[in-house]
Design an enzyme around this catalytic site. Structure first.
Site, short mmCIF file in Angstrom:
data_model
loop_
_atom_site.label_atom_id
_atom_site.label_comp_id
_atom_site.label_asym_id
_atom_site.label_seq_id
_atom_site.Cartn_x
_atom_site.Cartn_y
_atom_site.Cartn_z
N TYR A 18 0.82 -1.22 0.00
CA TYR A 18 0.00 0.00 0.00
C TYR A 18 0.85 1.27 0.00
CZ TYR A 18 -3.08 -3.69 1.59
OH TYR A 18 -3.74 -4.88 1.71
N TYR A 146 -12.17 -7.82 6.55
CA TYR A 146 -11.02 -7.83 5.63
C TYR A 146 -10.75 -9.27 5.23
CZ TYR A 146 -6.48 -7.58 3.51
OH TYR A 146 -5.46 -7.72 2.60
N ASP A 247 -13.39 -17.11 7.95
CA ASP A 247 -12.03 -16.73 7.57
C ASP A 247 -11.21 -16.55 8.86
OD1 ASP A 247 -9.68 -15.58 6.74
OD2 ASP A 247 -10.61 -14.01 5.53
N LYS A 276 -1.57 -17.06 7.55
CA LYS A 276 -0.75 -16.27 8.47
C LYS A 276 0.10 -17.11 9.44
CE LYS A 276 -2.46 -11.73 7.76
NZ LYS A 276 -3.77 -11.26 7.35
C1 LIG Z 1 -4.34 -11.23 6.04
C2 LIG Z 1 -5.71 -11.75 5.82
C3 LIG Z 1 -6.10 -12.27 4.57
C4 LIG Z 1 -5.18 -12.25 3.36
O1 LIG Z 1 -4.04 -13.03 3.54
P1 LIG Z 1 -2.73 -12.76 2.63
O2 LIG Z 1 -1.81 -13.86 3.01
O3 LIG Z 1 -2.24 -11.40 2.97
O4 LIG Z 1 -3.19 -12.85 1.20
C5 LIG Z 1 -7.37 -12.79 4.45
N1 LIG Z 1 -8.22 -12.79 5.49
C6 LIG Z 1 -7.89 -12.32 6.70
C7 LIG Z 1 -8.87 -12.38 7.83
C8 LIG Z 1 -6.62 -11.77 6.91
O5 LIG Z 1 -6.30 -11.26 8.10
#
Ligand SMILES: *Cc1c(COP(=O)(O)O)cnc(C)c1O
Length: 429
Positions: A18, A146, A247, A276
């Site tokens: 960004y 997000y 997610d 992550k």
């Molecule tokens: C960071 C994140 C993503 C995206 O993961 P990347 O490895 O950066 O593509 C998707 N969903 C959530 C909840 C996240 O925190």
């Protein structure tokens, strides 16, 4: 290279997350990182408050993870996953199935969080195509979410803080309920769930799935919401036969005080995304888990196969490190340790409460958030935090901490004190 060379190349050619190539954000050259410390090339040692965006749960340069990487390197760094299989990936698949709710039995390994979200959405769409209901192709989500930066992931990010206005012409148009108003630990009233309930009922015939971050909304606003809200969402998804995608890319592997945030509500999603912290912050790897119903539904319709297959799927090196990271986490009393972080963050950030300009202070598990009334000037606050010996990267109105789980009590105290001091001593924000 000396730091000046690094900065010169960076300035001329490197794109950071960004950022603009014209109006450059300052960057800090790093020499190495160990445990909870990031060593800058100018000799300064910073206490890490970010775990490199939720990832480095065991800290940096961990002997067990290093050893797993070395041992796997001597076997193979990578082989294709089409037609081949191997122990590192099967160990990982087995533990992900064992650790997550029972209905989730089928694991799709992929490259990154955003890809895992794309895969999850594609699974939901293909499930309904296979079921002869292709009109079920839209997603319902909650604001302040997000889910990543690829196009379908962007389409379910918060429509205001996300990138909808930029890419409006090409983004799929999804359906947004208000962000949950009921906070974590509070009940969810009929009024709290009513807008979501109304939308799922109204759009049931065109909905493939609901997607949300369980309990903690991360990069979209660092909000913690009621477990009862999530229970109600699960019940409504069942009632209207809409799939639920959780997610857990940010929340997975203990960060919220439970191994997975869905456990706060005792619910199981139909599709789950992980990423992550999966490799303890060593390599990019993510996973999308599907229930038997979803997987068998996709597989029994036409074309009868799930249409996705990344080049680096099941990368053995990343899987071996993920296995070591999960083993390391489960071998300790991680829940007690997260409670220690929660107590430390609660006590350490308490002085921010009630200060002028501070809208809210909240802590859940290993996550501490100071929400300001106005956006913070990132470059200035970043520099001041580095000058106080900590690595914290605020965004928007949020100054937040999610340190590696290995942070000591003394380091945690110092980390919080630096945030308190910068917020108290600020000028003009
Ligand atoms: C960071 C994140 C993503 C995206 O993961 P990347 O490895 O950066 O593509 C998707 N969903 C959530 C909840 C996240 O925190």
């Amino acid at each position: 290279m000396d730091p000046d060379d690094i900065l010169a190349i960076d300035q001329a050619h490197a794109w950071h997350p960004y950022t603009s190539t014209l109006d450059r954000d300052p960057v800090y050259p790093v020499r190495s990182a160990h445990g909870c410390r990031i060593e800058l090339m100018d000799g300064r040692s910073l206490i890490d408050g970010m775990a490199s965006w939720w990832c480095a749960i065991h800290g940096y340069n961990h002997p067990a993870l290093n050893q797993a990487a070395r041992e796997q390197l001597d076997q193979m760094a990578h082989v294709m996953f089409g037609g081949l299989t191997h122990e590192p990936a099967m160990r990982l698949v087995r533990s992900l199935v064992a650790l997550t709710p029972e209905p989730l039995q089928h694991v799709f390994l992929c490259d990154s969080g955003s890809v895992a979200v794309e895969v999850a959405i594609k699974m939901a769409l293909q499930f309904w195509i296979s079921a002869g209901r292709p009109e079920r192709h839209r997603l319902l989500t909650i604001r302040s979410g997000y889910h990543g930066d690829t196009f379908n992931a962007m389409s379910v990010c918060d429509p205001v803080t996300g990138m909808h206005h930029l890419f409006n012409r090409v983004l799929p148009q999804q359906i947004f309920a208000p962000a949950p108003g009921c906070r974590f630990g509070e009940p969810c009233t009929d009024a709290d769930i009513a807008p979501f309930a109304e939308l799922i009922e109204r759009h049931q015939h065109e909905l493939a799935a609901v997607i949300l971050e369980p309990i903690v909304q991360g990069a979209g606003g660092m909000r913690f919401y009621s477990a009862e809200y999530l229970q109600q969402v699960r019940a409504l998804c069942d009632q209207f036969d809409v799939l639920l995608i959780a997610d857990e890319i940010a929340t997975g592997f203990g960060r919220t005080g439970r191994l997975f945030a869905c456990e706060h509500a005792g619910i199981a999603p139909d599709i789950l995304t992980l990423g992550k912290a999966l490799t303890g912050g060593y390599l990019t790897l993510a996973a999308t888990l599907a229930s038997r119903r979803v997987a068998h539904g996709i597989s029994s319709g036409a074309p009868g196969v799930f249409m996705h297959g990344p080049t680096f799927m099941g990368n053995p090196l990343a899987c071996a490190i993920a296995n070591a990271s999960i083993e390391l986490l489960l071998a300790q009393d991680w829940a007690a340790n997260i409670q220690r972080l929660e107590r430390g963050l609660t006590a350490g950030l308490a002085p921010c409460r009630g200060q002028s300009g501070v809208a809210d202070v909240r802590v859940l598990g290993g996550i501490g958030v100071v929400e300001m009334e106005r956006p913070v000037p990132m470059r200035e606050i970043q520099r001041r935090l580095v000058d106080s010996g900590v690595w914290v990267r605020p965004f928007g109105r949020l100054v937040y901490l999610m340190p590696p789980y290995v942070i000591s009590d003394a380091e945690l105290t110092q980390l919080c004190a630096a945030v308190v001091e910068v917020i108290a001593g600020r000028s003009g924000f």
